[in-house]
Design an enzyme around this catalytic site. Structure first.
Site, mmCIF file in Angstrom:
data_model
loop_
_atom_site.group_PDB
_atom_site.id
_atom_site.type_symbol
_atom_site.label_atom_id
_atom_site.label_comp_id
_atom_site.label_asym_id
_atom_site.label_seq_id
_atom_site.Cartn_x
_atom_site.Cartn_y
_atom_site.Cartn_z
ATOM 1 N N GLU A 1 0.812 -1.221 0.000
ATOM 2 C CA GLU A 1 0.000 0.000 0.000
ATOM 3 C C GLU A 1 0.845 1.270 0.000
ATOM 4 O O GLU A 1 0.333 2.376 -0.203
ATOM 5 C CB GLU A 1 -0.918 0.020 1.230
ATOM 6 C CG GLU A 1 -2.030 -1.021 1.216
ATOM 7 C CD GLU A 1 -3.202 -0.618 0.327
ATOM 8 O OE1 GLU A 1 -3.153 0.480 -0.260
ATOM 9 O OE2 GLU A 1 -4.156 -1.398 0.218
ATOM 10 N N GLU B 1 8.648 -21.612 6.438
ATOM 11 C CA GLU B 1 9.134 -20.697 7.471
ATOM 12 C C GLU B 1 10.444 -21.172 8.087
ATOM 13 O O GLU B 1 11.101 -20.430 8.816
ATOM 14 C CB GLU B 1 8.084 -20.482 8.556
ATOM 15 C CG GLU B 1 7.817 -21.661 9.455
ATOM 16 C CD GLU B 1 6.815 -21.325 10.549
ATOM 17 O OE1 GLU B 1 7.060 -21.745 11.687
ATOM 18 O OE2 GLU B 1 5.808 -20.647 10.274
#
Length: 301
Positions: A80, A111
């Site tokens: 954003e 991960e």
């Protein structure tokens, strides 16, 4: 030691036997409680935001790093920054374990895969800032990225939902979100994720304030690249300057879509170059540039 994010909430055992409305109350209330925890981290969040702003001013890169649901939070915030604050894409890197998903499948084993990180962070330097997020505070991918960034001289902002997180050992700014255990035990996409999102959004918005990309609550450095944002840009120019639609549109055209410069043009700056000079003198902040314009000080000294 049992991590707080893995502990059983007092209401957890009743979740599946309660009525749906009672279960909904428990789930929502738990996330509201988690959200409140961010307030306790105000000072360190402000310090982290200033570090992020310094990185961008100095031409450095913001690295967002996480895995799993925390990875989705960092990706959402990072992606954003261009549209909201006009941050160049070249100054933002998203390092999500396994990559940002393109389907509904998000693998869990990635991960633990840290082998590629030395290559991905090979160019990290003291101009850069790494924002590392992990609910447990012990995710191998996130920890290793923080270690490499710290070794390269970068500023590390660590966000975790356990106060004793290993991540904080390599963090310059440790944001410890003391969220309650999850009503759905271990589902950190909920309360922990809610708090992470608020912390990340607050960090990046305060960063925008520091950079001068916010004026009276308006996104004056937004990148207008679609119909909706072009209309928003015109609306911002009109709101700041009180000019009509046609004048705002003309100013945006002359400024090449730069909202701050358009505002100064609409207020009487003689050229985009003089408007840009005024902004440089005010370090990108529109308010002081407007004040100088009103004082007839737009010519650089």
């Amino acid at each position: 030691m049992t991590l707080k994010t893995e502990q059983l909430h007092a209401l957890a055992s009743t979740l599946d036997v309660a009525t749906l409305d009672a279960a909904a109350d428990a789930l929502v209330s738990n996330q509201v409680d988690a959200a409140r925890c961010v307030l306790a981290c105000r000072d360190v969040i402000c310090a982290g935001a200033s570090a992020m702003a310094k990185t961008l001013r100095n031409g450095g890169t913001l690295y967002y790093v996480a895995a799993g649901s925390s990875g989705l939070m960092v990706a959402a915030d990072a992606m954003e920054l261009g549209g909201t604050f006009g941050i160049p894409v070249a100054q933002i890197e998203i390092l999500m374990a396994g990559g940002v998903p393109t389907t509904a499948h998000m693998p869990g084993d990635v991960e633990d895969e840290v082998d590629k990180l030395p290559v991905l962070l090979a160019n990290v330097s003291d101009r850069d800032c790494l924002i590392a997020v992990t609910a447990s505070g012990s995710t191998p991918y996130t920890l290793r990225a923080a270690e490499l960034a710290r070794a390269g001289g970068a500023t590390v902002i660590g966000i975790a939902n356990n106060s004793q997180a290993l991540l904080f050992e390599t963090s310059d700014h440790a944001i410890a979100l003391d969220t309650p255990s999850e009503v759905l035990s271990g589902s950190t996409r909920m309360g922990a994720g809610t708090a992470q999102k608020i912390a990340l959004n607050t960090l990046s918005t305060l960063m925008g304030v520091e950079l001068g990309h916010v004026y009276q609550g308006l996104m004056v450095n937004l990148k207008a690249d679609n119909i909706k944002l072009l209309a928003r840009a015109r609306g911002i120019v009109r709101q700041v300057t009180q000019v009509d639609e046609a004048t705002a549109a003309s100013a945006l055209t002359r400024s090449g879509g730069d909202v701050k410069i358009a505002c100064l043009l609409a207020l009487g700056a003689q050229s985009p170059e003089l408007a840009r000079a005024a902004l440089i003198r005010s370090q990108g902040h529109l308010g002081p540039a407007i004040a100088r314009l009103h004082s007839h000080e737009t010519t650089p000294k």
